[in-house]
Scaffold this motif. Structure first.
Motif, PDB file in Angstrom:
ATOM      1  N   PRO A 178      12.430  25.424  40.413  1.00  0.00           N
ATOM      2  CA  PRO A 178      11.401  25.582  41.444  1.00  0.00           C
ATOM      3  C   PRO A 178      10.881  27.019  41.486  1.00  0.00           C
ATOM      4  O   PRO A 178      11.649  27.969  41.377  1.00  0.00           O
ATOM      5  CB  PRO A 178      12.129  25.236  42.746  1.00  0.00           C
ATOM      6  N   SER A 179       9.574  27.133  41.649  1.00  0.00           N
ATOM      7  CA  SER A 179       8.971  28.464  41.746  1.00  0.00           C
ATOM      8  C   SER A 179       9.318  29.075  43.106  1.00  0.00           C
ATOM      9  O   SER A 179       9.774  28.387  44.020  1.00  0.00           O
ATOM     10  CB  SER A 179       7.461  28.362  41.601  1.00  0.00           C
ATOM     11  N   VAL A 180       9.058  30.352  43.221  1.00  0.00           N
ATOM     12  CA  VAL A 180       9.300  31.036  44.494  1.00  0.00           C
ATOM     13  C   VAL A 180       8.446  30.393  45.596  1.00  0.00           C
ATOM     14  O   VAL A 180       8.933  30.180  46.713  1.00  0.00           O
ATOM     15  CB  VAL A 180       9.006  32.547  44.372  1.00  0.00           C
ATOM     16  N   ASP A 181       7.201  30.068  45.281  1.00  0.00           N
ATOM     17  CA  ASP A 181       6.321  29.420  46.263  1.00  0.00           C
ATOM     18  C   ASP A 181       6.889  28.072  46.711  1.00  0.00           C
ATOM     19  O   ASP A 181       6.846  27.734  47.893  1.00  0.00           O
ATOM     20  CB  ASP A 181       4.921  29.237  45.704  1.00  0.00           C
ATOM     21  N   GLU A 182       7.415  27.293  45.775  1.00  0.00           N
ATOM     22  CA  GLU A 182       8.017  25.998  46.121  1.00  0.00           C
ATOM     23  C   GLU A 182       9.240  26.182  47.006  1.00  0.00           C
ATOM     24  O   GLU A 182       9.462  25.433  47.948  1.00  0.00           O
ATOM     25  CB  GLU A 182       8.412  25.231  44.854  1.00  0.00           C
ATOM     26  N   GLN A 183      10.038  27.192  46.703  1.00  0.00           N
ATOM     27  CA  GLN A 183      11.229  27.461  47.508  1.00  0.00           C
ATOM     28  C   GLN A 183      10.848  27.887  48.921  1.00  0.00           C
ATOM     29  O   GLN A 183      11.484  27.467  49.892  1.00  0.00           O
ATOM     30  CB  GLN A 183      12.092  28.515  46.831  1.00  0.00           C
ATOM     31  N   ILE A 184       9.823  28.717  49.037  1.00  0.00           N
ATOM     32  CA  ILE A 184       9.356  29.145  50.370  1.00  0.00           C
ATOM     33  C   ILE A 184       8.818  27.956  51.148  1.00  0.00           C
ATOM     34  O   ILE A 184       9.120  27.791  52.329  1.00  0.00           O
ATOM     35  CB  ILE A 184       8.293  30.256  50.234  1.00  0.00           C
ATOM     36  N   GLU A 185       8.036  27.114  50.464  1.00  0.00           N
ATOM     37  CA  GLU A 185       7.484  25.921  51.117  1.00  0.00           C
ATOM     38  C   GLU A 185       8.587  24.992  51.610  1.00  0.00           C
ATOM     39  O   GLU A 185       8.494  24.438  52.703  1.00  0.00           O
ATOM     40  CB  GLU A 185       6.576  25.177  50.135  1.00  0.00           C
ATOM     41  N   ASP A 186       9.649  24.842  50.823  1.00  0.00           N
ATOM     42  CA  ASP A 186      10.778  24.004  51.239  1.00  0.00           C
ATOM     43  C   ASP A 186      11.470  24.568  52.469  1.00  0.00           C
ATOM     44  O   ASP A 186      11.938  23.829  53.332  1.00  0.00           O
ATOM     45  CB  ASP A 186      11.794  23.866  50.101  1.00  0.00           C
ATOM     46  N   GLU A 187      11.554  25.885  52.541  1.00  0.00           N
ATOM     47  CA  GLU A 187      12.228  26.503  53.685  1.00  0.00           C
ATOM     48  C   GLU A 187      11.409  26.412  54.972  1.00  0.00           C
ATOM     49  O   GLU A 187      11.957  26.386  56.055  1.00  0.00           O
ATOM     50  CB  GLU A 187      12.548  27.977  53.376  1.00  0.00           C
ATOM     51  N   ILE A 188      10.101  26.384  54.813  1.00  0.00           N
ATOM     52  CA  ILE A 188       9.238  26.296  55.988  1.00  0.00           C
ATOM     53  C   ILE A 188       9.207  24.878  56.432  1.00  0.00           C
ATOM     54  O   ILE A 188       9.439  24.442  57.458  1.00  0.00           O
ATOM     55  CB  ILE A 188       7.813  26.792  55.658  1.00  0.00           C
TER      56      ILE A 188
END
Length: 188
Positions: A178-188
């Motif tokens: 997962p990209s950093v953006d995907e990881q951030i989106e998952d956390e939000i």
């Protein structure tokens, strides 16, 4: 790829339910251990078997959660050089990594099958005061492994089909890190 997307979507729904069940079982086991500790401390009395039941719950919960981790790409991977590979090589490495993970789970399931058969044939019980029939925790434990292997095989098959079509972004979305953006989106 629509067929595989639908199949993986169905597997995701099942795996989500298994994860919720696993979490609920772990919370119940933690409550049982907490109550047992309090009873021992205050009244010098024990529920008995809390450690045994917790061990079974932990083993089953891990196996029930494997498919979810595979679908959501949350398993641990080492990616130091991965980002520097061309997209076709990253896709190939993703397929190889998924195949190795699935093969490892399949090997554990293969060995677990013989243990489960022996347990049923011999009527094996735990060597604790509870004398738990070991087939009770081993059956869902084994079923979780089989479901994880099936999930892995479906995902690998979808990725191989996509590889031969040259659809490397699909493989990245399915199996990639997962990209950093995907990881951030998952956390939000």
């Amino acid at each position: 790829m629509k067929f595989f997307d639908n199949l993986i979507g169905g597997l995701e729904k099942i795996s989500l339910r298994l994860v919720w069940l696993s979490g609920s079982l772990l919370i119940a086991a933690a409550a049982m251990v907490t109550i047992d500790v309090i009873l021992r401390k205050l009244f010098n009395w024990t529920l008995g078997g809390a450690d045994e039941i917790t061990g079974y719950v932990f083993g089953v919960s891990i196996m029930f959660s494997l498919s979810y981790a595979m679908i959501h790409r949350t398993h641990i991977r080492i990616d130091a050089a991965y980002q520097y590979f061309p997209s076709w090589l990253r896709a190939l490495m993703d397929i190889l990594g998924a195949a190795m993970l699935t093969a490892f789970i399949a090997y554990i399931a293969y060995r677990g099958w013989f243990m489960l058969v022996d347990t049923y044939d011999n009527g094996s019980r735990s060597i604790t005061p509870m004398r738990t029939p070991l087939a009770i925790p081993q059956t869902p434990w084994f079923a979780g492994m089989i479901f994880a292997v099936f999930t892995g095989l479906v995902m690998i098959t979808a990725a191989i089909v996509a590889f031969f079509k040259g659809d490397f972004p699909y493989i990245n979305k399915l199996l990639g890190i997962p990209s950093v953006d995907e990881q951030i989106e998952d956390e939000i």
